[in-house]
Design an enzyme around this catalytic site. Structure first.
Site, PDB file in Angstrom:
ATOM      1  N   LEU A  43       0.548  -1.405  -0.708  1.00 29.73           N
ATOM      2  CA  LEU A  43       0.190   0.156   0.148  1.00 29.73           C
ATOM      3  C   LEU A  43       1.245   1.510  -0.099  1.00 29.73           C
ATOM      4  CD1 LEU A  43      -2.508  -1.583   3.059  1.00 29.73           C
ATOM      5  CD2 LEU A  43      -2.575  -1.029   0.590  1.00 29.73           C
ATOM      6  N   GLY A  44       1.832   1.558   0.584  1.00 27.94           N
ATOM      7  CA  GLY A  44       2.894   2.335   0.244  1.00 27.94           C
ATOM      8  C   GLY A  44       4.295   2.067   0.314  1.00 27.94           C
ATOM      9  N   THR A  45       5.433   2.644   0.400  1.00 27.21           N
ATOM     10  CA  THR A  45       6.878   2.106   1.000  1.00 27.21           C
ATOM     11  C   THR A  45       7.373   3.688   1.550  1.00 27.21           C
ATOM     12  OG1 THR A  45       7.528   3.445  -0.791  1.00 27.21           O
ATOM     13  CG2 THR A  45       6.445   0.821  -1.081  1.00 27.21           C
ATOM     14  N   GLY A  46       8.506   3.231   2.531  1.00 24.37           N
ATOM     15  CA  GLY A  46       9.459   4.578   2.705  1.00 24.37           C
ATOM     16  C   GLY A  46      10.497   3.956   2.675  1.00 24.37           C
ATOM     17  N   GLY A  80      11.095   0.151   5.010  1.00 19.92           N
ATOM     18  CA  GLY A  80      10.373  -0.588   4.823  1.00 19.92           C
ATOM     19  C   GLY A  80       8.877  -0.075   4.455  1.00 19.92           C
ATOM     20  N   ARG A  81       7.578  -0.815   4.342  1.00 16.30           N
ATOM     21  CA  ARG A  81       6.877  -0.860   3.607  1.00 16.30           C
ATOM     22  C   ARG A  81       5.337  -1.330   4.280  1.00 16.30           C
ATOM     23  NH1 ARG A  81       6.705  -4.015  -0.707  1.00 16.30           N
ATOM     24  NH2 ARG A  81       9.200  -2.713  -1.672  1.00 16.30           N
ATOM     25  N   VAL A  82       4.508  -0.744   3.693  1.00 14.38           N
ATOM     26  CA  VAL A  82       2.906  -1.027   4.097  1.00 14.38           C
ATOM     27  C   VAL A  82       2.002  -1.896   3.495  1.00 14.38           C
ATOM     28  CG1 VAL A  82       1.105  -0.339   5.199  1.00 14.38           C
ATOM     29  CG2 VAL A  82       2.824   0.868   6.067  1.00 14.38           C
ATOM     30  N   LYS A  84       3.095  -2.887   8.769  1.00 12.90           N
ATOM     31  CA  LYS A  84       4.037  -2.586   8.313  1.00 12.90           C
ATOM     32  C   LYS A  84       5.342  -2.604   8.794  1.00 12.90           C
ATOM     33  CE  LYS A  84       5.930   2.167   9.616  1.00 12.90           C
ATOM     34  NZ  LYS A  84       5.347   3.975  10.715  1.00 12.90           N
ATOM     35  N   ASP A  95       3.880  14.882  12.570  1.00  9.56           N
ATOM     36  CA  ASP A  95       3.626  14.937  11.998  1.00  9.56           C
ATOM     37  C   ASP A  95       2.666  14.579  11.038  1.00  9.56           C
ATOM     38  OD1 ASP A  95       5.551  13.790   9.225  1.00  9.56           O
ATOM     39  OD2 ASP A  95       5.639  11.510   9.657  1.00  9.56           O
TER      40      ASP A  95
END
Length: 353
Positions: A52-55, A58-60, A75, A169
Site C-alpha cells: 500500500l505504500g513504501t518508505g 520499510g513498506r506497508v 507495517k 507529523d
C-alpha cells in the site's frame, strides 16, 4: 437570557464530560504504556496481499489474518535500515505509543512482533486511502468539509496532548479516510512522550513550526501550528508556505507572513492567524485556555464536538469501497520478496519491541 444560560450550562457539562473521559483515558494509557508487551503474533498468521505504500526503511502491506479472515495493514520495518538511519528511538516510541492509545480518530495497533530481519506492526486497515489523494483529485475542500476533518484532528490532538504525547507529523499523507468518511491519523514514527520540551528536528518541511526550524526547545504547540498548515492546505488546495527548496520554505515560515486566497472567509482567516502564530505566547492551543481557544473560535461555532467524537455527523464524503479488503483507493507499488535472514540482526537495539 434563558437561552444563553442553557448554552453556557451545556458548555460546562460538555467540559466536565471531556475532563472525565480524558482522566479515564489517561489511566488506561498509563497502564498499557507501563506494560509495553512484546511479540503478540507471528508472520505465519498472515497472508500478505499487496503493498500500500513504501518508505525509507520499510513498506506497508494489506494482509489477511488467517485465523479470523480480517484485513489489516502490516507495517514492515527493516531493522538494519532503521539502525542505519538512526531511527531506533523513534521506532520504539512508535510501537510503545501505538500499543497504548485508543481513540476514534487514531489508527490502532492490533498485533506486533519481530523476526531476524524485520519489525512488524499490524494496524487496523483503513480502506478509503489517504486524504492526500482525495484532496489532489478535487483540488480543495469546501470550508464545511475542511472543518469536519479539522474538528477530528483537534479532538485527536486534545487526547494525545493530555497523555503528554506530541504527534509531530501532521500532513494529508498521514490521514486516512475510513469507510464512514471519518479520519484516522496514522504513522506515529515521530510521536514522542514529552512532559516538557524536546529538541529533535523532525517532520515535513511545509508543516514545521518556526521554533523547530530555529532549533529552539519546543512543545505540543508545534502540533497546533501544523493544524493551521493542514486547515489552510485543505481549504486552499496548497500549503501556506511552499517553495522549491526546503531552505526557502523555512525562510517563509519564520517570517511570520501568511497570505490567504480571496475565497477564505473571515472566521477561517482569524483561526489561521492564531494557529500560524510565530509568537508562542499568542498561539492558540498554547494559551491558558488550551484547546478551548480553538474549539470556541468562530469558525467552529457550528461544530458539535461530542457528535463528531461519537461519529454521529454525516460525513461530507464517503470513499468508494467494494468491501473490507478493497485496495482501489491506494496507489500501486512494485512488489518485493520479503527476505528474512537466518541469523538475528540488531537484537540489542530492538529488545523491547
Amino acid at each position: 437570557m434563558g437561552n444563553n444560560a442553557t448554552t453556557s450550562n451545556k458548555k460546562v457539562d460538555a467540559a466536565e464530560t471531556v475532563k472525565e473521559f480524558l482522566e479515564q483515558a489517561k489511566e488506561e494509557f498509563e497502564d498499557k504504556w507501563r506494560r509495553n508487551p512484546t511479540n503478540t503474533a507471528a508472520l505465519d498468521d498472515f497472508e500478505r496481499i499487496k503493498t500500500l505504500g513504501t518508505g525509507s526503511f520499510g513498506r506497508v502491506m494489506i494482509v489477511q489474518h488467517k485465523p479470523t479472515k480480517d484485513y489489516y495493514a502490516m507495517k514492515i520495518l527493516d531493522k538494519q535500515k532503521v539502525v542505519k538511519l538512526k531511527q531506533v528511538e523513534h521506532t520504539l516510541n512508535e510501537k510503545r505509543i501505538l500499543q497504548a492509545i485508543q481513540f476514534p480518530f487514531l489508527v490502532s495497533l492490533r498485533y506486533h512482533f519481530k523476526d531476524n530481519s524485520n519489525l512488524y506492526m499490524v494496524l487496523e486497515y483503513v480502506p478509503g486511502g489517504e486524504m492526500f489523494s482525495h484532496l489532489r483529485k478535487v483540488g480543495r475542500f469546501s470550508e464545511p468539509h475542511s472543518r469536519f476533518y479539522a474538528a477530528q484532528i483537534v479532538l485527536a490532538f486534545e487526547y494525545l496532548h493530555y497523555l503528554d504525547l506530541i504527534y509531530r507529523d501532521l500532513k494529508p499523507e498521514n490521514l486516512l479516510i475510513d469507510s464512514q468518511g471519518y479520519l484516522k491519523v496514522t504513522d506515529f514514527g515521530f510521536a514522542k512522550r514529552v512532559k516538557g520540551r524536546t529538541w529533535t528536528l523532525c517532520g515535513t518541511p511545509e508543516y514545521l513550526a518556526p521554533e523547530i526550524i530555529l532549533s529552539k526547545g519546543y512543545n505540543k504547540a508545534v502540533d497546533w501550528w501544523a493544524l493551521g498548515v493542514l486547515v489552510y492546505e485543505m481549504a486552499a488546495g496548497y500549503p501556506p508556505f511552499f517553495a522549491d527548496q526546503p531552505i526557502q520554505i523555512y525562510e517563509k515560515i519564520v517570517s511570520g507572513k501568511v497570505r490567504f486566497p480571496s475565497h477564505f472567509g473571515s472566521d477561517l482567516k482569524d483561526l489561521l492567524r492564531n494557529l500560524l502564530q510565530v509568537d508562542l505566547t499568542k498561539r492558540y492551543g498554547n494559551l491558558k485556555a488550551g484547546v478551548n481557544d480553538i474549539k470556541n473560535q468562530k469558525w467552529f461555532a457550528s461544530t458539535d464536538w461530542i457528535a463528531i467524537f461519537q461519529k454521529k455527523i454525516e460525513a461530507p464524503f464517503i470513499p468508494r469501497c467494494k468491501g473490507p479488503g478493497d485496495t482501489s483507493n491506494f496507489d500501486d507499488y512494485e512488489e518485493e520478496a520479503l527476505r528474512i535472514s537466518s541469523t538475528e540482526k540488531c537484537a540489542k537495539e530492538f529488545a523491547e519491541f
